[in-house]
Write an enzyme that holds these catalytic residues in place. Structure first.
Site, PDB file in Angstrom:
ATOM      1  N   ARG A  74       0.715  -1.089  -0.028  1.00 55.38           N
ATOM      2  CA  ARG A  74       0.128   0.066   0.080  1.00 55.38           C
ATOM      3  C   ARG A  74       0.808   1.366  -0.145  1.00 55.38           C
ATOM      4  NH1 ARG A  74      -1.794   1.019   4.399  1.00 55.38           N
ATOM      5  NH2 ARG A  74      -1.376  -0.695   5.675  1.00 55.38           N
ATOM      6  N   TYR A 100      -1.596  -3.445  -6.748  1.00 58.07           N
ATOM      7  CA  TYR A 100      -1.062  -4.284  -5.592  1.00 58.07           C
ATOM      8  C   TYR A 100      -2.241  -4.253  -4.296  1.00 58.07           C
ATOM      9  CZ  TYR A 100       1.523  -7.373  -2.881  1.00 58.07           C
ATOM     10  OH  TYR A 100       2.147  -8.472  -2.178  1.00 58.07           O
ATOM     11  N   LYS A 151      -9.573  -2.088   1.755  1.00 60.20           N
ATOM     12  CA  LYS A 151      -9.219  -0.752   2.633  1.00 60.20           C
ATOM     13  C   LYS A 151     -10.310   0.378   2.204  1.00 60.20           C
ATOM     14  CE  LYS A 151      -6.207  -3.211   5.036  1.00 60.20           C
ATOM     15  NZ  LYS A 151      -6.351  -3.762   6.286  1.00 60.20           N
ATOM     16  N   HIS A 153     -10.847  -1.817  11.634  1.00 61.34           N
ATOM     17  CA  HIS A 153      -9.733  -2.573  11.171  1.00 61.34           C
ATOM     18  C   HIS A 153      -9.713  -3.830  12.251  1.00 61.34           C
ATOM     19  CE1 HIS A 153      -5.244  -2.861   9.957  1.00 61.34           C
ATOM     20  NE2 HIS A 153      -6.014  -3.706   9.457  1.00 61.34           N
ATOM     21  N   SER A 208      -1.416  -3.529  10.873  1.00 58.71           N
ATOM     22  CA  SER A 208      -1.175  -4.243   9.924  1.00 58.71           C
ATOM     23  C   SER A 208       0.165  -5.286  10.381  1.00 58.71           C
ATOM     24  CB  SER A 208      -0.621  -3.661   8.661  1.00 58.71           C
ATOM     25  OG  SER A 208      -1.680  -2.521   8.313  1.00 58.71           O
ATOM     26  N   CYS A 237       0.801  -7.518  12.406  1.00 61.85           N
ATOM     27  CA  CYS A 237       0.883  -7.792  14.146  1.00 61.85           C
ATOM     28  C   CYS A 237       0.186  -9.305  14.328  1.00 61.85           C
ATOM     29  CB  CYS A 237       0.173  -7.038  14.975  1.00 61.85           C
ATOM     30  SG  CYS A 237       1.191  -5.253  15.208  1.00 61.85           S
ATOM     31  N   ASP A 296      -9.672  -9.234   9.281  1.00 60.14           N
ATOM     32  CA  ASP A 296      -9.168  -7.962   9.071  1.00 60.14           C
ATOM     33  C   ASP A 296     -10.247  -6.927   9.200  1.00 60.14           C
ATOM     34  OD1 ASP A 296      -6.965  -6.244   8.121  1.00 60.14           O
ATOM     35  OD2 ASP A 296      -7.894  -6.136   6.229  1.00 60.14           O
ATOM     36  N   ARG A 315       1.983 -11.980  -0.309  1.00 63.62           N
ATOM     37  CA  ARG A 315       0.779 -12.392   0.343  1.00 63.62           C
ATOM     38  C   ARG A 315      -0.155 -13.864  -0.348  1.00 63.62           C
ATOM     39  NH1 ARG A 315      -1.983  -8.356   3.800  1.00 63.62           N
ATOM     40  NH2 ARG A 315      -0.473  -6.708   3.706  1.00 63.62           N
TER      41      ARG A 315
HETATM   42  C1  OXD Z   1      -3.049  -4.276   5.924  1.00 64.12           C
HETATM   43  C2  OXD Z   1      -3.771  -5.491   5.345  1.00 64.12           C
HETATM   44  O1  OXD Z   1      -2.270  -3.650   5.344  1.00 64.12           O
HETATM   45  O2  OXD Z   1      -4.409  -6.088   5.821  1.00 64.12           O
HETATM   46  O3  OXD Z   1      -3.533  -3.798   7.104  1.00 64.12           O
HETATM   47  O4  OXD Z   1      -3.305  -5.698   4.269  1.00 64.12           O
HETATM   48 MN    MN Z   2      -5.452  -4.947   7.791  1.00 66.00          MN
END
Ligand code: OXD
Ligand code: MN
Length: 572
Positions: A104, A185, A194, A214, A236, A238, A261, A355
């Site tokens: 991102r 991406y 998102k 989130h 993100s 974690c 998520d 991913r």
């Molecule tokens: C993030 C994702 O970046 O879930 O939080 O991809």
């Molecule tokens: Mn996320």
């Protein structure tokens, strides 16, 4: 409301709503390759026609969502060399992106509102704002005009069409529009994730009195059969996916996954907060995922999965850092950059933000209610972050208002999911910093206002940190399946158990209240210690962040909580 986002193997238009352009080519010259424009609802047809005139593609394909279409698109992409089949699994594919398009891009993600303050608080003293990027409608119009006309003309020149210099991910919340350019991406181009389910939806939620967060959602059942649902917000990378699919190490416990998520939550007529997962799949970080850390994710990705930027084995499988699978004799590895790679090489074989994208229904522990339109009742909200120092394994907020403050003060080591470099502790309030669709000060007010809702049964709020380290840098807590021990304590607190003691930062488990049976030596003294110097500094950092960044928009209740914490820490 469920299943607004259906990640699958499909082409992405990159454009949800261009707004304003000069018409260059008439639609008669455009070929509709598949589907019937006339069958589309008027608004959709209008959008397609306007977009086609603007972007000037060779042809239009109207998706019907069938498996046959999916196969046809994959076959085409395979012929073009954009994806490769992974023969070791069933219907799994690998895509390698342009190395410049791997995460991102927060710096190029903007929210467009007439007034800057509708998007972001104005920081004090001319500081650079860190709570989102605002763009004026005029500037955005200019950016769109510079990018979109003719952008789909001609043959793509690279294997992975993208335009990193011109990438722009725009959101126009007043119009509920998303306009994304230049990146293929993840969160930049899977616009249902998102962009919609968090940024636009958070604004919808504020206007309509609900929450778009989130957060993962999981159901946990204790050995006596009592089931609770919790939602958890971690920045993100974690371990949200790992927790959402956890295999509890405690005998007799069961975790079931609702989502990993995003949570959309609203109070029902009985005052219970109910959550749905608006996604249909998982888009998880591959490195670190293994049969030990997340066996359920490993089971999920054996079929119908699209991998991006992982390494490939010569026997047609995938490979990444921490996959914890020995390479069979004679099997070689090709890195995400398409180069030969061997264990011990300096560079990683997979990109840190590589991913897997897989259908949620394939996860062996999906909750029976994961698609229930009424959602699941949430009894606890858990905040957390990656904090190597000072922050205890778990604590409970004193009340809702204190919990909102805890969310606002969240910090975590930076992640590979976005373009940040190095391991710095970043502020990430509510794990939403990259995803707020409107001014964070007003978001805090919205959260605080839940307390005034008539009949609302507010969930209890907790904070966890699985990542504390000792002086030698070793983790103090084993994490993963053992995190069930923390969930066990949380569940017992929800039952009203008197198993907490008060500290200046919140309520922590009383001596012996955390079930550590069979775990071996755990240094609970270090795990729960609250070094005064650390907390004095933490409070200073939170104060300067909130007062600088949220400035005039910081609700007085949040400032009062900060001051109360400051006082308690001083008296420690
Ligand atoms: C993030 C994702 O970046 O879930 O939080 O991809
Ligand atoms: Mn996320």
């Amino acid at each position: 409301m469920a299943a607004a986002y259906r990640p699958g193997l499909r082409l992405n238009w990159h454009v949800l709503s261009p707004w304003g352009w000069a018409s260059r080519r008439s639609l008669q010259t455009l070929q509709v390759l598949s589907g019937d424009l006339g069958q589309l609802p008027e608004g959709v047809r209008d959008f397609v026609e306007r977009s086609a005139r603007l972007c000037q593609p060779e042809g239009i394909h109207i998706c019907d969502g069938t498996e046959a279409e999916n196969t046809a698109i994959l076959t085409l992409l395979e012929q073009q060399g954009l994806v490769r089949k992974l023969p070791k699994y069933s219907n799994c594919w690998l895509a390698r992106t342009d190395p410049k398009d791997v995460a991102r891009v927060e710096s190029k993600t903007v929210i467009v509102t007439p007034s800057q303050r509708d998007t972001v608080p104005l920081p004090a003293g001319g500081a650079r704002g860190q709570l989102g990027n605002w763009m004026s409608p005029a500037e955005f119009q200019q950016a769109v005009d510079e990018r979109f006309p003719g952008c789909m003309q001609g043959e793509p020149v690279s294997q992975w069409p993208c335009n990193p210099e011109k990438t722009l991910i725009g959101h126009v919340p007043d119009q509920r529009e998303i306009i994304s350019f230049g990146s293929g991406y993840g969160g930049n181009s899977l616009l249902g994730k998102k962009c919609f389910a968090l940024r636009i939806a958070s604004r919808l939620a504020r206007d309509e009195g609900w929450l778009a967060e989130h957060m993962l959602i999981l159901g946990i059942t204790n050995p006596a059969g009592k089931k609770r649902y919790v939602a958890a917000a971690f920045p993100s990378a974690c371990g949200k996916t790992n927790l959402a699919m956890m295999q509890p190490a405690l005998p007799g416990w069961k975790v079931e996954c609702v989502g990993d998520d995003i949570a959309w939550m609203r109070f029902d007529s009985e005052g219970r907060l109910r959550a749905i997962n608006p996604e249909n799949g998982f888009f998880g970080v591959a490195p670190g995922t293994s049969a030990t850390t997340n066996p359920n994710a490993m089971a999920t990705i054996q079929s119908n999965t699209l991998f991006t930027n992982v390494a490939e084995t010569s026997d047609g499988g995938v490979y990444w850092e921490g996959i914890d699978q020995p390479l069979a004799p004679g099997v070689t590895v090709t890195s995400w950059l398409g180069k030969p790679w061997k264990p011990g090489d300096k560079e990683p074989c997979a990109h840190p933000n590589s991913r897997f994208c897989a259908p949620a229904r394939q996860c062996p522990i999906m909750d029976p209610a994961w698609e229930a339109p009424e959602g699941v009742p949430i009894d606890a909200i858990i905040f957390g972050g990656r904090r190597p120092k000072g922050v205890p394994l778990v604590y409970e907020a004193f009340n809702w208002r204190h919990g909102v403050f805890v969310g606002s003060a969240m910090r975590s080591e930076s992640t590979a999911a976005a373009e940040h470099k190095g391991k710095i502790i970043m502020h990430d309030p509510f794990a939403m910093r990259p995803f707020f669709g409107y001014n964070f000060g007003r978001y805090l007010e919205h959260w605080l206002s839940m307390e005034e809702r008539k009949g609302a049964r507010l969930p209890r709020i907790f904070h966890v940190n699985w990542f504390r380290r000792d002086e030698a840098g070793r983790f103090l807590w084993p994490g993963f399946g053992e995190n069930a021990r923390v969930l066990d304590w949380i569940c017992r607190r929800l039952e009203g158990e008197d198993s907490a003691r008060e500290t200046p930062i919140g309520l922590v488990p009383k001596e012996g209240a955390l079930d550590l049976s069979g775990l071996g030596a755990i240094d609970t003294t270090q795990l729960f210690s609250l070094p005064k110097d650390f907390w004095k500094q933490e409070v200073r950092d939170i104060r300067s962040y909130l007062t600088e960044q949220v400035n005039q928009d910081l609700p007085k209740e949040v400032l009062a909580e900060l001051e109360a914490l400051e006082g308690r820490v001083c008296r420690m």
